[in-house]
Scaffold this active site. Structure first.
Site, PDB file in Angstrom:
ATOM      1  N   CYS A  71       0.811  -1.226   0.000  1.00  0.00           N
ATOM      2  CA  CYS A  71       0.000   0.000   0.000  1.00  0.00           C
ATOM      3  C   CYS A  71       0.839   1.268   0.000  1.00  0.00           C
ATOM      4  CB  CYS A  71      -0.949  -0.011   1.191  1.00  0.00           C
ATOM      5  SG  CYS A  71      -1.973  -1.503   1.286  1.00  0.00           S
ATOM      6  N   HIS A 107      -3.545   6.672   2.105  1.00  0.00           N
ATOM      7  CA  HIS A 107      -3.937   5.352   1.636  1.00  0.00           C
ATOM      8  C   HIS A 107      -5.353   5.051   2.112  1.00  0.00           C
ATOM      9  CE1 HIS A 107      -4.313   1.151   1.037  1.00  0.00           C
ATOM     10  NE2 HIS A 107      -4.080   0.826   2.292  1.00  0.00           N
ATOM     11  N   ASN A 109     -10.426  -0.671  -0.604  1.00  0.00           N
ATOM     12  CA  ASN A 109      -8.977  -0.572  -0.427  1.00  0.00           C
ATOM     13  C   ASN A 109      -8.313  -1.189  -1.650  1.00  0.00           C
ATOM     14  OD1 ASN A 109      -6.288  -1.086   0.216  1.00  0.00           O
ATOM     15  ND2 ASN A 109      -6.715  -1.648   2.328  1.00  0.00           N
TER      16      ASN A 109
END
Length: 354
Positions: A127, A279, A310
């Site tokens: 990420c 993020h 996500n």
């Protein structure tokens, strides 16, 4: 005899500054809502919204690859920057879901875009991969090794999801985001803050490596046991999992410090920011980070997670793209971006929004 004199080595001229010049994305056309997710896990739309903020997530069709999505996002970023693929001095792809250990996704994307023979390589920082890519592109351009660099964050996380796994399967989506980094007279990318905490190495990870699957499949093939073959494919394929509490605490308490460090490294204050693009891990993490940073009301906050889930390395450019589409007036403003995830690794910097 006296030692011979050695000639000085040539080095490229140092570029005074770099900036993000263009932005592009690819969002898969299959949209999965929470009710569909709850077919596989014992949960509810209300619980998922409350705990994560997610309402829908995009998933790529089986025939759509990481390379396909990266190419689409890259083309849009090049067009947005007004740059031809032939001008690229490097192509960087941040991903953990390219299904091949080698060759890289970046090499295939470079060829498809018509950017060969530009150097091409993948980065595995989960990420934080996109922010790592920005740091690398900034260094390549400032050193004079490349005039323009294409950075792509792309994930097809749906290939590594066990739909019945409860720690993170419902969080994950697919997509790609890309930017072009190039030279400017006035710096548009601040010094990057990068780091890791390997003590929490397995807090977000694949449940196992591919090696047990290889061995089980080989045994099943040799024995001719079809049932064993099917069982190996069903139970040993690596899938993502996480220790949610460990990740949440680390992200909330440690990443706020990293984000503040990035602000200070940029030589600005929170008042100077136009946007905060973290993020897209969890809406509660995003909101808590904003609270700890004491962001002024005028700072727009990326919350792409609500519709996209996500998307790991793709999440920051996807969120920035949505913010700019909804608020075109933010172009030219400053955005603080921070990525954090498996490793545990993190990266942050301030950029000027293209």
């Amino acid at each position: 005899m006296s030692a011979p004199e050695h000639p000085a080595l040539a080095q490229p001229a140092i570029v005074p500054g770099t900036a993000v010049l263009g932005l592009g994305v690819h969002r898969p056309d299959v949209i999965v809502d929470n009710d569909q997710i709850c077919q596989w896990i014992d949960s509810s739309d209300e619980w998922i919204r409350k705990r994560t903020g997610i309402v829908t997530r995009h998933r790529a069709r089986p025939e759509v690859s990481v390379v396909d999505m990266a190419e689409a996002a890259g083309r849009e970023a090049l067009a947005d920057a007004g740059i031809e693929a032939s001008q690229l001095g490097a192509v960087l792809v941040s991903t953990v879901t390219h299904p091949y250990q080698t060759p890289s996704a970046a090499a295939a994307v470079t060829d498809r875009l018509g950017a060969s023979p530009a150097p091409a390589f993948d980065m595995s920082a989960a990420c934080a991969g996109y922010c790592y890519g920005i740091a690398q592109a900034d260094a390549l351009v400032r050193s004079g090794l490349a005039e323009y660099v294409l950075v792509i964050g792309v994930e097809k996380l749906s290939d590594f999801i066990d739909n019945h796994e409860r720690s993170m399967s419902f969080l994950l989506g697919d997509g790609a985001g890309a930017v072009v980094v190039g030279p400017t007279e006035t710096p548009g990318i601040s010094p990057s803050i990068l780091g890791s905490n390997g003590q929490k190495w397995d807090a977000v990870s694949m449940n196992q490596s591919l090696l047990p699957l290889r061995d089980a499949l080989e045994h099943a093939r040799r024995s001719g046991d079809v049932a064993a073959l099917l069982d190996a494919e069903a139970t040993l394929w690596p899938t993502l999992r996480q220790d949610g509490q460990t990740v949440f605490r680390w992200a909330v308490w440690e990443m706020a410090k990293v984000a503040q460090e990035a602000i200070e490294a940029a030589g600005i204050t929170a008042e100077d920011l136009t946007a905060f693009v973290p993020h897209q891990a969890n809406i509660r993490i995003i909101d808590e980070l904003a609270k700890q940073l004491k962001l002024p009301e005028h700072v727009l906050i990326g919350r792409d997670i609500v519709e996209a889930g996500n998307t790991s390395a793709a999440s920051i450019p996807l969120a920035l793209h949505r913010l700019r589409a909804e608020h075109p007036e933010i172009s030219g403003g400053l955005a603080l971006q921070i990525g954090f995830g498996a490793g545990l690794v993190y990266g942050a910097q301030v950029i000027r929004i293209p």
